[in-house]
Design a protein around this motif. Structure first.
Motif, short mmCIF file in Angstrom:
data_model
loop_
_atom_site.label_atom_id
_atom_site.label_comp_id
_atom_site.label_asym_id
_atom_site.label_seq_id
_atom_site.Cartn_x
_atom_site.Cartn_y
_atom_site.Cartn_z
N VAL A 96 -1.10 -8.20 8.50
CA VAL A 96 -2.29 -7.99 8.23
C VAL A 96 -2.51 -8.88 6.74
CG1 VAL A 96 -3.99 -6.30 7.28
CG2 VAL A 96 -2.62 -5.98 9.11
N HIS A 97 -1.40 -8.71 5.90
CA HIS A 97 -1.61 -9.57 4.68
C HIS A 97 -0.82 -10.66 4.79
CE1 HIS A 97 -3.44 -6.25 2.58
NE2 HIS A 97 -2.38 -5.50 2.58
N MET B 11 -10.13 -2.30 -4.34
CA MET B 11 -8.74 -2.56 -5.05
C MET B 11 -7.96 -1.36 -5.39
SD MET B 11 -8.85 -5.89 -6.11
CE MET B 11 -10.20 -7.27 -6.00
N GLY C 272 -5.47 -8.98 -7.05
CA GLY C 272 -6.20 -8.98 -8.19
C GLY C 272 -5.46 -8.84 -9.63
N HIS D 208 -16.85 0.13 -0.65
CA HIS D 208 -15.40 -0.64 -0.94
C HIS D 208 -15.78 -1.98 -1.77
CE1 HIS D 208 -12.47 1.89 1.17
NE2 HIS D 208 -13.54 2.34 1.37
#
Lengths: 500, 342
Positions: free
Chosen positions: A57-58, A404, A19, A354
């Motif tokens: 994961v990312h 975030m 973001g 979250h």
């Protein structure tokens, strides 16, 4: 000898942002077989993000990613897994309703030719594996019935013995007792000598220095240092981590610390003969205004249950609670909150939303103080903004989704929820677990500040440092019973460990 | 501080359009579905895209809409209510039971003044909702099972009240609201619109509405924040039952009769409207706006299929397929959103 092996994993110029916030900026990282590589850095420095990239994961990032010298791009954690990469995440990820054996073999249970699970073989092999790790449990018992520390050890054991070539451990020791940590280290060294590459992330810098061969330091998404562990020191690493002289921030707590004379201010909480099934036995104590009461004990000593009873989340089997001299039986957490009790549990996931913005997370517990019927979003944002500034939550944007934020900042939000209208009694479970030195220090200062304002504060922790850094008086909880009280006397890490 | 906020906002914008659209998937997909269906039927049939037919669609979705208001609250809390249609049915029957019927209606009923009949009917559905609430929160029966039992119980009460007969009369005000119109607009459409608006206002602007979203978003966290989660869950079950009851009373007036099994199709329709609209089955995401879009998707679909002269048996299959597609999108949207926040 290790130096001349070619790296099994090589990352070049990795950049990743969430973001618009850059979590990693042009990071290079290499890992060789037969190496334990320690990673240190403050919360949000980018350690976990980098590891999640390695573990698949990312999957969106820029930069080169090479395994065995070949450029690779994982599309999922499954890809990483088949490439021989396994990770133990910071948050426990086990299946509590399955047996220990099923957890050990999760995803690859031994089956016969018909595809049926071979239970006996599975139980035997799971038992053998765990025994190699020094864990003695019935492989057919339900995992969720075991203490959290043991569950974490079993999860680590599963990953370590999965045959992975690269093993990543993110804060594996935070829930472990000292002897368990020793066992873990012995196993890590053995796997290293067998050629496994291991990444070890921890806030316990002593642990990193003891077990790893190389240490890499992260700060603000950049790699700022990489050295052989033998060639550095705790002070040097802390300085690299926070970019200022950090010695003063971290005590070793090995020397005696003098506890103050017990306070004689008003008793806010009185607990009498509290008991709960197998977890708590006849617990009696008092907490006073303007005092921080530390409750120390190993994982599974009953702290968690005690904190839940104080907040009305669990019902005790016997015994009484009194707040400000009035006997209370909390039918719900709402009743506890109204009586002036607040709890911050050890798991942030349990008390935060979250997918909601920061300000809604902060205002949720005090909405009834702000508005009778209609919401007042402007006022909510103002209140949240004040807390964000006071607690130095980063980034200071109350409209950002909570997910975030980094772990340490989420922990501050968890605290912020209770601070606008301070409660009479604040119960904190592991308030600094998994936090870096700077954030830890922030939290310690917040708690001290609240004590001066006259709150009664109870800090429950399995880390002696946490209790020692905060408490005016310390109770030691052992297997559900209070075994020792430290007050107005010298106390140290050694003495606490001895009492537990 | 202000400057960093602007910088961050700019950063978020800089993420680009694609991620934004992805995070809004649950709102956009149902809307696109609606536009697509409307366009398709408008091209396929000249009688579809007329003002008259729009009125038809509005009237056709009104009862579902009234029931779906309460159901939206329930699904936002990550619960389900399978007793909505049965409760609608029993409430409609009850209001007729307490009204004087024509002599040829052979039901041993208890005629009361209109206001009393309406009050008793409302009390009945509120009570049944309360039983749902207690079963869910105090005893801990999962809502799926609890309301399944209530579905039978309410059907049983209906059966006992009408004993296989049909009643026709309901109090005058109910008749007006259910089948009358004002200035060419059917009252039932107005009532549905008001209830949807009310539901939206409660969910968006009240403390209770916020609690509903938070309990649905993370029930554990809601409890650790000191919310009375059981009270909130109980309240949404009662709200759902009362909305169903109102829908049932007006429905009976709209259809002109009160009888057993009259509302059976409304269970699936209401759930479909809420879910097709994009409200998350996992709770915490969505709202009345989504439900309205979902209502129109279903309404256009049902109505449009009549206009294109399709095999009425095929209609059922097509509705099922559309519902399946919506469920896929619903689950997929949840995953995208979780990924975005992580």
């Amino acid at each position: 000898m290790r130096e001349d092996r070619s790296p099994i994993l090589e990352l070049q110029g990795i950049t990743k942002s969430f973001g618009g916030v850059e979590a990693l900026r042009g990071v290079d990282f290499a890992l060789s077989p037969g190496e334990i590589h320690g990673l240190v850095g403050e919360n949000g420095a980018g350690k976990s993000t980098l590891m999640k990239i390695i573990a698949g994961v990312h999957t969106e990032f820029s930069g080169r990613f090479l395994i065995d010298g070949q450029e690779t791009h994982f599309r999922s954690a499954r890809d990483a897994h088949s490439a021989g990469i396994a990770m133990v995440h910071q948050e426990l990820s086990v299946a509590p309703d399955l047996t220990v054996a099923e957890n050990v073999f999760l995803g690859n249970q031994p089956t016969n030719r018909l595809g049926l699970v071979q239970w006996r073989r599975m139980a035997r092999e799971a038992g053998e594996q765990l025994a190699r790790f020094g864990i003695d449990v019935d492989p057919m018992s339900r995992l969720g019935d075991l203490p959290i520390g043991l569950q974490q050890l079993i999860e680590i054991a599963r990953v370590l013995f999965s045959g992975a070539r690269i093993v990543i451990l993110d804060e594996p020791t935070s829930a472990l007792s000292p002897p368990e940590v020793e066992r873990l280290f012995a196993t890590l060294r053995r796997l290293r000598d067998e050629g496994t590459a291991i990444v070890f992330i921890s806030h316990f810098i002593e642990d990193i220095l003891r077990v790893s061969d190389t240490v890499t330091v992260f700060r603000n998404g950049r790699k700022v240092a990489e050295t052989a562990s033998a060639a550095t020191s705790k002070g040097a690493l802390i300085e690299a981590m926070i970019g200022r002289g950090g010695e003063a921030l971290e005590h070793s707590y090995s020397d005696d610390l003098m506890l103050p004379r017990p306070s004689d201010s008003a008793v806010v909480l009185k607990v009498d003969q509290l008991s709960l099934a197998r977890s708590l036995k006849d617990i009696s104590f008092e907490a006073r205004a303007g005092e921080v009461l530390g409750i120390y004990g190993f994982m599974g000593c009953g702290q968690q249950e005690l904190s839940r009873i104080l907040f009305g989340k669990l019902k005790s089997d016997g015994g009484t609670l009194a707040v400000d001299g009035k006997p209370k039986t909390f039918a719900s957490t709402a009743a506890a909150r109204r009586a002036g009790v607040a709890l911050v549990p050890e798991s942030r996931r349990d008390m935060l939303f979250h997918q909601e913005p920061v300000y809604k997370n902060i205002s949720i517990s005090i909405l009834d103080r702000i508005s009778a019927l209609l919401l007042k979003p402007a006022q909510e944002r103002d209140i949240a903004q004040r807390q964000v500034e006071q607690l130095q939550i980063r980034p200071p944007v109350v409209g950002l989704d909570l997910g975030m934020l980094s772990g340490g900042n989420q922990q501050k939000v968890a605290l912020a929820k209770w601070l606008t209208y301070p409660p009479k009694l604040l119960v904190l479970c592991e308030p600094t677990r998994g936090m870096d030195v700077g954030a830890k220090n922030d939290v310690i200062n917040i708690v001290r500040d609240l004590r001066t304002k006259g709150l009664a504060i109870i800090v429950l922790s399995t880390e002696p440092e946490t209790v020692l850094s905060l408490a005016d008086r310390i109770l030691v909880l052992k297997r559900g019973a209070l075994v020792r009280e430290f007050k107005n006397e010298p106390v140290s890490k050694d003495r606490l460990l001895e009492a537990a | 501080m202000a400057s960093s906020e602007t910088a961050l906002a700019a950063g978020q914008r800089a993420r680009g359009l694609a991620p934004f659209l992805r995070s809004q998937m649950r709102n956009i997909a149902p809307f696109l579905t609606l536009i697509f269906l409307s366009g398709f039927f408008a091209l396929a049939s000249p009688s579809f895209a007329t003002l008259d037919n729009l009125g038809n669609i509005l009237t056709q979705v009104s009862v579902t809409g009234i029931i779906a208001v309460g159901l939206t609250f329930v699904i936002l809390c990550a619960e389900i209510d399978l007793s909505i249609a049965s409760i609608a049915n029993v409430t409609g029957i009850a209001v007729a039971y307490f009204t004087l019927q024509e002599s040829y209606v052979n039901i041993p009923n208890i005629p009361l003044p209109g206001a009393a009949a309406i009050l008793l009917a409302i009390l009945l559905c509120a009570f049944l909702g309360l039983v749902n609430a207690l079963g869910l929160t105090m005893i801990g029966i999962p809502s799926f099972i609890m309301t399944l039992a209530m579905m039978q119980i309410a059907a049983g009460i209906s059966a006992l009240l009408v004993r296989g007969q049909i009643a026709y009369k309901v109090p005058g005000v109910i008749t007006t609201l259910g089948s009358g119109s004002i200035g060419g607009i059917p009252w039932i459409v107005i009532v549905a619109a008001i209830m949807l608006l009310l539901g939206h206002l409660v969910l968006t602007y009240t403390r209770f509405g916020r609690y509903v979203y938070m309990v649905g978003g993370n029930r554990e966290a809601a409890e650790y924040s000191g919310l009375n989660v059981k009270l909130i869950l109980g309240a949404v079950m009662v709200i759902s039952a009362v909305c169903s009851g109102i829908g049932g009373m007006l429905g009976v007036a709209h259809f002109g009769s009160a009888q057993q099994n009259e509302f059976d199709t409304y269970l699936l329709d209401s759930i479909a409207a809420v879910v097709v609209g994009g409200t998350s089955l996992f709770g915490g995401r969505g709202g009345i706006g989504n439900t309205i879009v979902g209502l129109f998707v279903l309404g256009v679909l049902n109505n449009g299929l009549d206009h294109v002269n399709i095999d009425s048996f095929l209609k059922i299959l097509i509705r099922g397929l559309i519902l399946l597609a919506a469920l896929v999108i619903n689950v997929y949207a949840q995953r995208l959103r979780e990924k975005a926040v992580e």
